[in-house]
Design a protein around this motif. Structure first.
Motif, PDB file in Angstrom:
ATOM      1  N   TRP A  92      44.486  79.984  54.466  1.00 59.78           N
ATOM      2  CA  TRP A  92      45.241  78.913  53.811  1.00 59.78           C
ATOM      3  C   TRP A  92      44.429  77.626  53.657  1.00 59.78           C
ATOM      4  N   ALA A  95      44.251  76.307  50.055  1.00 61.19           N
ATOM      5  CA  ALA A  95      45.512  76.136  49.326  1.00 61.19           C
ATOM      6  C   ALA A  95      45.540  74.772  48.644  1.00 61.19           C
ATOM      7  N   SER A  96      45.937  74.759  47.383  1.00 63.07           N
ATOM      8  CA  SER A  96      45.896  73.527  46.584  1.00 63.07           C
ATOM      9  C   SER A  96      47.205  72.747  46.633  1.00 63.07           C
ATOM     10  N   THR A  97      48.177  73.231  47.387  1.00 66.64           N
ATOM     11  CA  THR A  97      49.468  72.546  47.472  1.00 66.64           C
ATOM     12  C   THR A  97      49.347  71.302  48.344  1.00 66.64           C
ATOM     13  N   PRO A  98      50.261  70.325  48.193  1.00 64.94           N
ATOM     14  CA  PRO A  98      50.231  69.139  49.062  1.00 64.94           C
ATOM     15  C   PRO A  98      50.312  69.546  50.537  1.00 64.94           C
ATOM     16  N   SER A 119      50.454  73.301  56.583  1.00 66.30           N
ATOM     17  CA  SER A 119      50.363  74.204  55.443  1.00 66.30           C
ATOM     18  C   SER A 119      48.931  74.597  55.107  1.00 66.30           C
ATOM     19  N   ASP A 120      47.939  73.816  55.563  1.00 67.99           N
ATOM     20  CA  ASP A 120      46.540  74.163  55.294  1.00 67.99           C
ATOM     21  C   ASP A 120      45.963  75.109  56.352  1.00 67.99           C
ATOM     22  N   TRP A 266      55.981  80.353  53.886  1.00 67.84           N
ATOM     23  CA  TRP A 266      55.958  79.010  53.297  1.00 67.84           C
ATOM     24  C   TRP A 266      55.307  79.027  51.909  1.00 67.84           C
ATOM     25  N   HIS A 267      54.108  79.562  51.840  1.00 67.86           N
ATOM     26  CA  HIS A 267      53.406  79.579  50.563  1.00 67.86           C
ATOM     27  C   HIS A 267      54.059  80.525  49.564  1.00 67.86           C
ATOM     28  N   LEU A 270      56.859  78.673  47.891  1.00 73.74           N
ATOM     29  CA  LEU A 270      56.371  77.712  46.899  1.00 73.74           C
ATOM     30  C   LEU A 270      55.991  78.396  45.596  1.00 73.74           C
ATOM     31  N   ALA A 271      55.525  79.642  45.704  1.00 70.39           N
ATOM     32  CA  ALA A 271      55.075  80.372  44.523  1.00 70.39           C
ATOM     33  C   ALA A 271      56.245  80.921  43.715  1.00 70.39           C
TER      34      ALA A 271
END
Length: 272
Positions: A92, A95-98, A119-120, A266-267, A270-271
């Motif tokens: 993760w 990952a480009s999400t905030p 999240s990272d 979580w990811h 988001l997807a």
């Protein structure tokens, strides 16, 4: 210099020098590398020069540190995810999400645990007992909820800009917002703010000063035990850390697997 001493010294550095000092502060840590030690010594002397308003000397020392760092390369020291009680699920990292994090604390009897999940892929868990010299005071659960936030922020050289931190404690959230607004002298009832033998500042004093300098961080409430993936990960880690105080088991593979599972959820959410 201890991390909290570096943070205070950096706050005194004027803007033109701060740009040069910021990437070099990672060298001001204990290390067995002679090159890193020389760089760290130059940065420490520069910060000391700033304290005494010797800005020309500080600039010269930072120039020296920059040249040494360019010749040596990356600092030879463990990264935060390699330190005791911390880890990272590497898949993760890109990952480009905030960046969103959750922190939590668990306490039962004389044992407690604090934890965070990000999240990272970063995560951390730490257990602690209580004794005669425990500075926590009466607000044990609240204090440890706040210690978990400090544990999270200290995982980074500089916490990601705009990071959202989720807590399931409304009371802890109020304290963070109060400190972020600049009211840094107030502490929870009973918390002992006397100087520590093992650190220049008590944890919550350090945390209050840190969040007061980071208006970009967003501290938000999340309902506990509601199925929120990051909160559930932090909750599970804090319970694991608490149990590890009195039990013997290999915590690292369990923690890694737990965080990976919840971050997939979580990811994945988001997807969708």
């Amino acid at each position: 210099m201890r991390p909290d001493e570096v943070l205070r010294a950096m706050s005194l550095v004027p803007a033109p020098l701060y740009v040069h000092a910021l990437p070099l502060r990672r060298y001001v840590r204990p290390t067995t590398c002679a090159d890193c030690q020389r760089i760290g010594d130059a940065v420490t002397l520069a910060l000391t020069a700033v304290h005494y308003d010797e800005l020309d000397s500080a600039e010269h020392l930072l120039d020296t540190a920059e040249r040494l760092a360019a010749a040596h390369g990356a600092a030879c020291r463990p990264q935060p995810d390699q330190q005791r009680g911390r880890g990272r699920v590497g898949r993760w990292a890109a990952a480009s999400t905030p960046v969103v994090a959750a922190t939590d604390a668990s306490w039962k009897g004389r044992a407690g645990g604090i934890a965070y999940a990000v999240s990272d892929g970063h995560y951390g868990l730490r257990g602690r007992g209580t004794g005669r010299l425990d500075p926590t005071g009466a607000s044990r659960v609240l204090i440890n909820e706040l210690r978990a936030v400090d544990f999270l922020l200290s995982a980074y050289e500089e916490a990601p800009a705009g990071m959202t931190v989720l807590l399931d404690s409304v009371v802890a959230l109020r304290w963070l917002h109060r400190w972020q607004a600049g009211v840094v002298t107030r502490m929870p009832a009973g918390y002992d703010v006397r100087e520590r033998r093992w650190a220049a500042q008590p944890t919550l004093v350090r945390l209050a000063e840190a969040v007061s300098c980071r208006p970009d961080l967003s501290f938000q409430h999340v309902k506990g035990h509601s199925g929120h993936a990051l909160n559930e990960a932090a909750d599970g880690l804090s319970h694991m850390a608490r149990r590890r105080v009195d039990e013997t088991f290999d915590v690292r593979p369990r923690a890694h697997a737990l965080v990976d599972a919840f971050l997939r959820d979580w990811h994945g959410s988001l997807a969708r």
